[in-house]
Design an enzyme around this catalytic site. Sequence first.
Site, PDB file in Angstrom:
ATOM      1  N   CYS A 294       0.880  -1.046   0.148  1.00 25.11           N
ATOM      2  CA  CYS A 294      -0.040   0.019   0.069  1.00 25.11           C
ATOM      3  C   CYS A 294       0.725   1.132  -0.071  1.00 25.11           C
ATOM      4  O   CYS A 294       0.296   2.263  -0.725  1.00 25.11           O
ATOM      5  CB  CYS A 294      -1.182   0.064   1.099  1.00 25.11           C
ATOM      6  SG  CYS A 294      -0.337   0.122   2.686  1.00 25.11           S
ATOM      7  N   HIS A 321      -1.751   2.089   7.085  1.00 26.42           N
ATOM      8  CA  HIS A 321      -2.331   1.982   5.930  1.00 26.42           C
ATOM      9  C   HIS A 321      -2.314   3.503   5.163  1.00 26.42           C
ATOM     10  O   HIS A 321      -2.064   4.442   5.909  1.00 26.42           O
ATOM     11  CB  HIS A 321      -3.801   1.750   5.553  1.00 26.42           C
ATOM     12  CG  HIS A 321      -4.353   1.300   4.530  1.00 26.42           C
ATOM     13  ND1 HIS A 321      -3.650   0.374   3.425  1.00 26.42           N
ATOM     14  CD2 HIS A 321      -5.463   1.666   3.685  1.00 26.42           C
ATOM     15  CE1 HIS A 321      -4.515   0.611   2.478  1.00 26.42           C
ATOM     16  NE2 HIS A 321      -5.377   1.257   2.380  1.00 26.42           N
ATOM     17  N   ASP A 338      -8.658   4.788  -3.339  1.00 31.64           N
ATOM     18  CA  ASP A 338      -7.522   3.886  -2.448  1.00 31.64           C
ATOM     19  C   ASP A 338      -7.383   3.100  -3.427  1.00 31.64           C
ATOM     20  O   ASP A 338      -8.049   2.058  -4.402  1.00 31.64           O
ATOM     21  CB  ASP A 338      -8.159   2.827  -1.477  1.00 31.64           C
ATOM     22  CG  ASP A 338      -7.153   1.982  -0.809  1.00 31.64           C
ATOM     23  OD1 ASP A 338      -6.344   1.622  -1.658  1.00 31.64           O
ATOM     24  OD2 ASP A 338      -7.524   1.831   0.144  1.00 31.64           O
TER      25      ASP A 338
END
Length: 644
Positions: A294, A321, A338
């Site tokens: 990520c 995250h 995202d």
Amino acid sequence: MPGSQGVLALCENTTEVFLDVSKLLITYADNILRNPNEEKYRSIRIGNPTFSTKLLPVKGAVECLFEMGFEEAETHLVFPRSASVEKLRQVRETIAAERDQRLGASNTASSPQNASVPPVPAPPPSLSSTASAGPAAAAVPTPAPASIPFTSSSATFQRTVQSNFQHVLVYEDPELQQKALECIPHELLRSRAKERLKQANDADAACSLGEEDMLVLDLLQWFKSDFFSWVDNLPCIQCGGKTQPSGSLSPSSDDLHWDAGRVENHFCHTCQLSTRFPRYNNPEKLLETRKGRCGEWANCFTLLCRALGLEARYIWDSTDHVWTEVYSQSQRRWIHCDPCENACDKPLLYEVGWGKKLSYILAFSKDQVADVTWRYSCKHPEVLSRRTQVQETWLLHMLNKLNAERQQFLGAERKQQLLQRLLVELVEFISPKSPQPGELGGRMSGSLAWRAARGETGASNAKEDTQENVFTPSESEKESKRFHICYNVTKDCYYRVSNGQETIQGWQKGAWRTENMFRKEEHDWQMVYLARTEGASFGRMSWKFNCAPAGMKMKSASVRVFSQTFHSGTVRWSLSTNETTTEFPGDGELHSFSNVSGGTELIVEAELTGGDGSTSWQHAQLFRQSLKDTEKVLFEVMVEMEKS
């Protein structure tokens, strides 16, 4: 001093910064060593401008003070009588040795007995200030009041914030933006965005969305499907087999050049060989490697957004995250994006969908850092109870100070724009969102056009009569008397085998009708499939073939499809002609139909229903397969024809 993490961190700063800060640290130590009975030298006021502006922002500086023996009090750092003077001396000498080496002179930081450094003067009276929770505080510099305690956790937190705030400036490099732009098929994406906007306008006559909103959606899809790849464990560099994580390796000079201070060791037990996985933090390098987790995904994606001229900011979640937000000019708000999930405008995804226990979420752009935690939560009291790493007043003043410094050279118009946006955000944060069962954190608010554009409502099919795709025989298919179409869900592409391998990109482009359907990629399981949209009780998709316009009729048809169900989920497959409807299983086998003979129309349809609980939409899937099966097709239709 071996094992001194504070000194090691301090040494990572540039020589100029190190020399300035080390001089202060040595002075603090020398004052105590020379005047052990003087209380004034055993205390450092946190509100002291020298401390707050020269020591506090520097990596390792405050940690060195704690290692010397300083402890936090309410308004000061204090060196207690019980602290070890010898420990203070050891840390001081370690810093002095490094300082000597950097200066290239042996007498620059001599021992306390010979030191000529004057004592630290008494600090000036603190500037009076009051913490303000209002948005205007973000626009003016306000020194932290002396009553706010400063801790080692505060130092760690501030260092992370400052590091991220500095890092986002990399995205503003014109040469880097140009390099990123060359990696993006921007003309194709803008073309798709225009088409998507047209569909949104068709779905909602009052649509006020802009082309940039649609560009974000297409950029997300392209980035995840075609540009970047997820890494759990890299394959062995020798045999290509599976590896296992096995600690870390030392970074090379090239790794460090590209900001990879950490290198994972992915070990192959078959070959007894290590495969290196440098965790690059430089987005320029990520344009080349195009892989990671990520951190790498959000880092590179934010750069691409800026390269396309989108206002974007990097979002850091303290529970491990990161993602991106893009400012929508048409909607006048920041939109959650995202890239790992190809998720847009679903801020409750993490708390509701993933079950994360959120605490701090900060947004970083070139002009501003903001606390946006409340956008991503519908459980504000629970989040507030977990925000214990730093005091709220300290956090507010730190963010205000950073923003004041960053914005000091901005024009009045830009400052006002940032302030206005902050006001809008604060109003948004006041009312926690209430997700409905089955949403999985998906945002069901917003205009009909916006939800339709994101594939989250059947509204995109409101104009089905103008969007239906019907396959009719081409000249070559008419000549060969054969029609053959396949769909590859991994590549999201149709292959019209009987028409010179013609390709049609996008699962919707080859469909006749779709209702409540979308394409889902699971980066954790590395799987992809079509399913009904989150919260929908059913989904439906069909494909149509008509040979009448070519003066042909069908002799026979063969169909191969694959569907997978879980719990109480069901998928019903059917094949219909002008006169009959036949059900058949989605077992991946080729099924032949002779009862189509003489007909001119053929419709293959899948209906998805059932499933249990909030993830019921996942319990009926079409064409589920691995993202690594790039050549596999689980949908195939073949029709043999003859002249009418």
